[in-house]
Motif scaffolding. Structure first.
Motif, PDB file in Angstrom:
ATOM      1  N   MET A   1      36.590  40.691  42.687  1.00 26.18           N
ATOM      2  CA  MET A   1      35.489  41.414  41.866  1.00 26.18           C
ATOM      3  C   MET A   1      35.883  43.218  43.271  1.00 26.18           C
ATOM      4  SD  MET A   1      31.796  39.650  43.130  1.00 26.18           S
ATOM      5  CE  MET A   1      30.628  40.545  43.291  1.00 26.18           C
ATOM      6  N   TYR A   2      36.565  42.592  43.978  1.00 31.18           N
ATOM      7  CA  TYR A   2      37.050  43.451  44.657  1.00 31.18           C
ATOM      8  C   TYR A   2      38.345  44.594  44.009  1.00 31.18           C
ATOM      9  CZ  TYR A   2      35.243  42.487  49.638  1.00 31.18           C
ATOM     10  OH  TYR A   2      34.952  41.776  50.505  1.00 31.18           O
TER      11      TYR A   2
ATOM     12  N   VAL B   1      38.271  45.584  33.267  1.00 27.39           N
ATOM     13  CA  VAL B   1      38.034  44.811  33.154  1.00 27.39           C
ATOM     14  C   VAL B   1      39.892  44.015  32.423  1.00 27.39           C
ATOM     15  CG1 VAL B   1      36.176  45.002  31.548  1.00 27.39           C
ATOM     16  CG2 VAL B   1      36.525  42.482  32.334  1.00 27.39           C
ATOM     17  N   LEU B   2      39.939  44.940  31.954  1.00 25.72           N
ATOM     18  CA  LEU B   2      41.088  44.723  30.834  1.00 25.72           C
ATOM     19  C   LEU B   2      42.653  44.282  31.825  1.00 25.72           C
ATOM     20  CD1 LEU B   2      40.287  47.490  27.623  1.00 25.72           C
ATOM     21  CD2 LEU B   2      39.924  44.618  28.146  1.00 25.72           C
TER      22      LEU B   2
ATOM     23  N   LEU C   1      22.304  44.240  31.283  1.00 30.67           N
ATOM     24  CA  LEU C   1      22.277  43.955  29.541  1.00 30.67           C
ATOM     25  C   LEU C   1      23.882  44.053  29.351  1.00 30.67           C
ATOM     26  CD1 LEU C   1      20.513  43.914  26.647  1.00 30.67           C
ATOM     27  CD2 LEU C   1      21.165  46.400  26.537  1.00 30.67           C
ATOM     28  N   TYR C   2      24.713  45.801  29.560  1.00 36.11           N
ATOM     29  CA  TYR C   2      26.014  45.478  29.120  1.00 36.11           C
ATOM     30  C   TYR C   2      27.279  44.702  29.926  1.00 36.11           C
ATOM     31  CZ  TYR C   2      24.680  49.636  27.907  1.00 36.11           C
ATOM     32  OH  TYR C   2      23.477  51.250  27.656  1.00 36.11           O
ATOM     33  N   ALA C   3      26.037  43.639  30.857  1.00 37.55           N
ATOM     34  CA  ALA C   3      27.936  43.035  31.625  1.00 37.55           C
ATOM     35  C   ALA C   3      27.417  41.416  30.961  1.00 37.55           C
ATOM     36  CB  ALA C   3      26.509  42.181  33.312  1.00 37.55           C
TER      37      ALA C   3
ATOM     38  N   CYS D   1      33.919  40.938  37.922  1.00 39.47           N
ATOM     39  CA  CYS D   1      33.752  42.643  37.229  1.00 39.47           C
ATOM     40  C   CYS D   1      33.043  42.799  36.887  1.00 39.47           C
ATOM     41  CB  CYS D   1      34.930  43.603  35.986  1.00 39.47           C
ATOM     42  SG  CYS D   1      36.656  42.681  36.485  1.00 39.47           S
ATOM     43  N   MET D   2      32.272  42.255  35.785  1.00 42.29           N
ATOM     44  CA  MET D   2      30.407  42.366  35.720  1.00 42.29           C
ATOM     45  C   MET D   2      29.765  42.081  36.460  1.00 42.29           C
ATOM     46  SD  MET D   2      30.920  43.159  32.845  1.00 42.29           S
ATOM     47  CE  MET D   2      32.456  44.065  32.885  1.00 42.29           C
ATOM     48  N   MET D   3      29.985  41.350  37.852  1.00 47.12           N
ATOM     49  CA  MET D   3      29.273  40.588  38.952  1.00 47.12           C
ATOM     50  C   MET D   3      28.791  41.881  39.367  1.00 47.12           C
ATOM     51  SD  MET D   3      27.609  37.776  38.557  1.00 47.12           S
ATOM     52  CE  MET D   3      26.834  37.559  39.926  1.00 47.12           C
ATOM     53  N   ILE D   4      30.133  42.770  40.059  1.00 45.98           N
ATOM     54  CA  ILE D   4      30.058  43.807  40.332  1.00 45.98           C
ATOM     55  C   ILE D   4      28.703  44.302  40.878  1.00 45.98           C
ATOM     56  CG2 ILE D   4      31.789  45.327  40.211  1.00 45.98           C
ATOM     57  CD1 ILE D   4      31.456  45.012  43.662  1.00 45.98           C
TER      58      ILE D   4
END
Lengths: 291, 320
Positions: A51-52, A69-70, A146-148, A209-212
């Motif tokens: 996340m950082y 994310v990649l 939704l996107y996450a 990366c999604m949780m952020i």
């Protein structure tokens, strides 16, 4: 407090979407345990690290988490691979508790390292393009969630495909089923364990990366998510990939409903109660095999 | 224990008893905390070091014990010397409940450890909402002057209380190790199925280990409340607490009698030294101390899997 049908449905949808991201995070833990036989006690701390990484990618390079994310996932795959290869692997033959403490010490180092580097203040990434919710009649769906959830589902599907249809995936499954047998037929077991560990950390990196997009980040939330991941995989069945997803959705739902029906701050109490009940009634989890 | 060992032990005891005559309040507070970790580590060691049941949720007994005696004092003015028995009773009941649930349904290894964490977390959130004892805002005890009946007094009082407890725990552990429970526990730790095949009632003896450890940890909790005069669920039940408790016995050497003591002394010295070093270097940012703990734990787990006591014992020609 009367609860109308629409807000209940909204909460259920939001719970399921969050639960899918939880599921991906827990899938990482499940892969690491099910294949590399490591109880990854640093799972939540790894997620906060990812996340950082995405916070930095956003603030320094202007990359939004869907692009960041990649590289972050690739980096974490390498990190996980290296960690299993050089730090954890010598512990495979040592007693269980010894390995447990190793991961615990890594968790402590990671969490406090993040505290030292990034400070205790909450950080988050808010994208303007996600601010507006999607309206479906009376229902409101949060775009970020939704996107996450879509990214989480995509990653999960790719992982399932890898394990099901590729030679590498089949070899890893063989290794998980029978370590000695895999060795006998000439598979490089250590290599495969490291690969599995890398895939597990990749899952947790994507989930991070999604949780952020969904929660505020401080270094202190790490242990809570480690526990959450354990709750999910145990509810679903430690080592079962479908179980991790099912567990994630169940916990996401139960948290959302507990927040609505009881007290928001008591929501994780609900999850722990669920964990205790499942451990007692079906210690191998809902989808875990019989022993 | 050979004669040389007994002599060294007597020397250590004499030094510890005489310490308040020489030490200033600061040194005494460090020594008190060191004894606290030695005592609590000894309690945890009975469950993990002797019987092989890994608990990462010992903060549960610390908190519940502390809250029991603290609330009795806060609401009814019950002296901690009486309250501690209630705390022990409640923690015995809690330990028996947790142990019986787990061992009846055949939960062991990782699953057992996670269950202990889940119980501690459950208690943390529960006490956050338990307004009778202050909820998340915490419980504060009245600070009255110099009344040893309420465990109020100069630093030396706390020091001697903790010294007495640490000595008792050491004696109890030594005694248990030489008696039937000690041998049963070690058999269960090494191979539970074999122990069971030999006719050891593994369910019962594992439960005894959990309950003994819980009762001893309850006393630590009571001490902690009356030493600091405040209690917050976020602190007392936190997983950091549970980790702090297990550092001393792991670093010193699990399953040994002197391990928790040596480990406690070492981490107290290191923590103190680290604090000073950090002050001197001006790195006073949160997390430094914990990261040092983490690095030490990492180094011990990787390089000294049996802890440091066994190698010291070999050098000094002591058995274990």
């Amino acid at each position: 407090m009367p609860i109308d049908f629409v807000s209940l449905t909204n909460v259920i949808i939001s719970g399921i979407l969050t639960g899918l991201v939880y599921g991906l995070m827990a899938l990482g833990l499940s892969v690491i345990f099910g294949i590399a036989r490591v109880v990854n006690f640093a799972h939540g701390e790894m997620m906060t690290l990812a996340m950082y990484a995405s916070v930095i990618a956003f603030s320094t390079f202007g990359l939004n988490p869907f692009i960041a994310v990649l590289p972050v996932a690739a980096l974490f795959f390498v990190l996980g691979y290296a960690m299993q290869r050089w730090i954890v692997n010598p512990f495979v033959t040592r007693p269980e508790h010894s390995q447990f403490m190793l991961l615990l010490s890594i968790a402590i180092i990671l969490m406090n390292g993040q505290l030292m580097l990034f400070g205790p203040d909450a950080q988050s990434v808010r994208l303007d393009s996600l601010l507006e919710s999607i309206e479906l009649g009376p229902l409101l769906i949060d775009r970020g969630k939704l996107y996450a959830a879509l990214v989480a589902v995509g990653t999960t599907a790719a992982l399932f495909g890898f394990f099901r249809f590729t030679r590498g995936g089949t070899a890893i499954r063989a290794c998980a089923d029978n370590w000695l047998g895999a060795k006998v037929v000439g598979l490089d077991v250590n290599q495969l364990y490291a690969l599995a560990f890398g895939l597990g950390t990749l899952c947790v990196a994507v989930a991070g990366c999604m949780m952020i997009l969904l929660i505020d980040l401080t270094p202190a939330i790490g242990p809570g998510y480690t526990l959450l991941a354990f709750v999910i995989v145990i509810v679903g069945g430690l080592g079962s990939m479908n179980g991790a997803l099912l567990g994630g959705v169940l916990i996401g739902l139960s948290e959302a409903l507990a927040g609505l029906l009881i007290l928001p701050s008591a929501k994780s109490m609900f999850s722990f109660a669920l964990l205790i009940v499942v451990l007692l009634l079906r210690p191998r989890g809902l989808l875990g095999g019989n022993r | 224990m050979n004669r040389r060992g007994s002599f060294l032990l007597a020397l250590l005891a004499a030094a510890l008893i005489a310490l308040p005559a020489f030490a200033d309040n600061y040194l005494l507070s460090v020594a008190t905390l060191c004894l606290f970790f030695a005592y609590t580590g000894q309690a945890w060691n009975i469950m993990m070091g002797f019987a092989g049941q890994l608990s990462l949720g010992h903060a549960l007994y610390l908190g519940v014990g502390g809250y029991t005696a603290g609330a009795l004092y806060f609401h009814y003015g019950v002296s901690p010397w009486i309250g501690v028995w209630f705390a022990i009773f409640v923690c015995i009941a809690l330990g028996a409940f947790l142990g019986a649930l787990a061992f009846r349904s055949g939960i062991s290894g990782v699953y057992f450890t996670l269950l202990t964490i889940a119980f501690a977390e459950f208690a943390r959130i529960g006490f956050d909402h338990f307004t009778w004892v202050g909820g998340s805002a915490g419980l504060f005890l009245k600070v009255s002057q110099q009344n040893w009946l309420d465990l109020r007094g100069p630093p030396a009082l706390y020091y001697y209380v903790m010294l007495m407890l640490a000595a008792l725990a050491f004696g109890l552990s030594a005694w248990l190790l030489r008696r039937r429970p000690g041998y049963y526990w070690q058999a269960i730790r090494e191979n539970e199925e074999a122990a069971s095949a030999l006719g050891i009632d593994t369910f019962r003896w594992k439960l005894v280990a959990v309950v003994t450890s819980a009762a001893m940890t309850a006393v630590s909790g009571v001490f902690l409340v009356f030493y600091y005069n405040n209690l917050f669920p976020e602190q007392i039940f936190s997983i950091n607490r549970s980790v702090e408790i297990i550092l001393a016995p792991i670093i010193g050497g699990m399953g040994t009698l002197f391990g928790p003591i040596i480990g406690a002394a070492l981490i107290s010295l290191l923590a103190d030294g680290a604090t000073e070093l950090v002050d001197v270097l001006g790195w006073n940012i949160p997390g430094v101390k914990q990261i040092i703990y983490g690095l030490i734990l990492f180094a011990v787990v990787v390089f000294l899997p049996h802890g440091i006591w066994p190698s010291i014992a070999r050098k000094l020609n002591l058995e274990r």
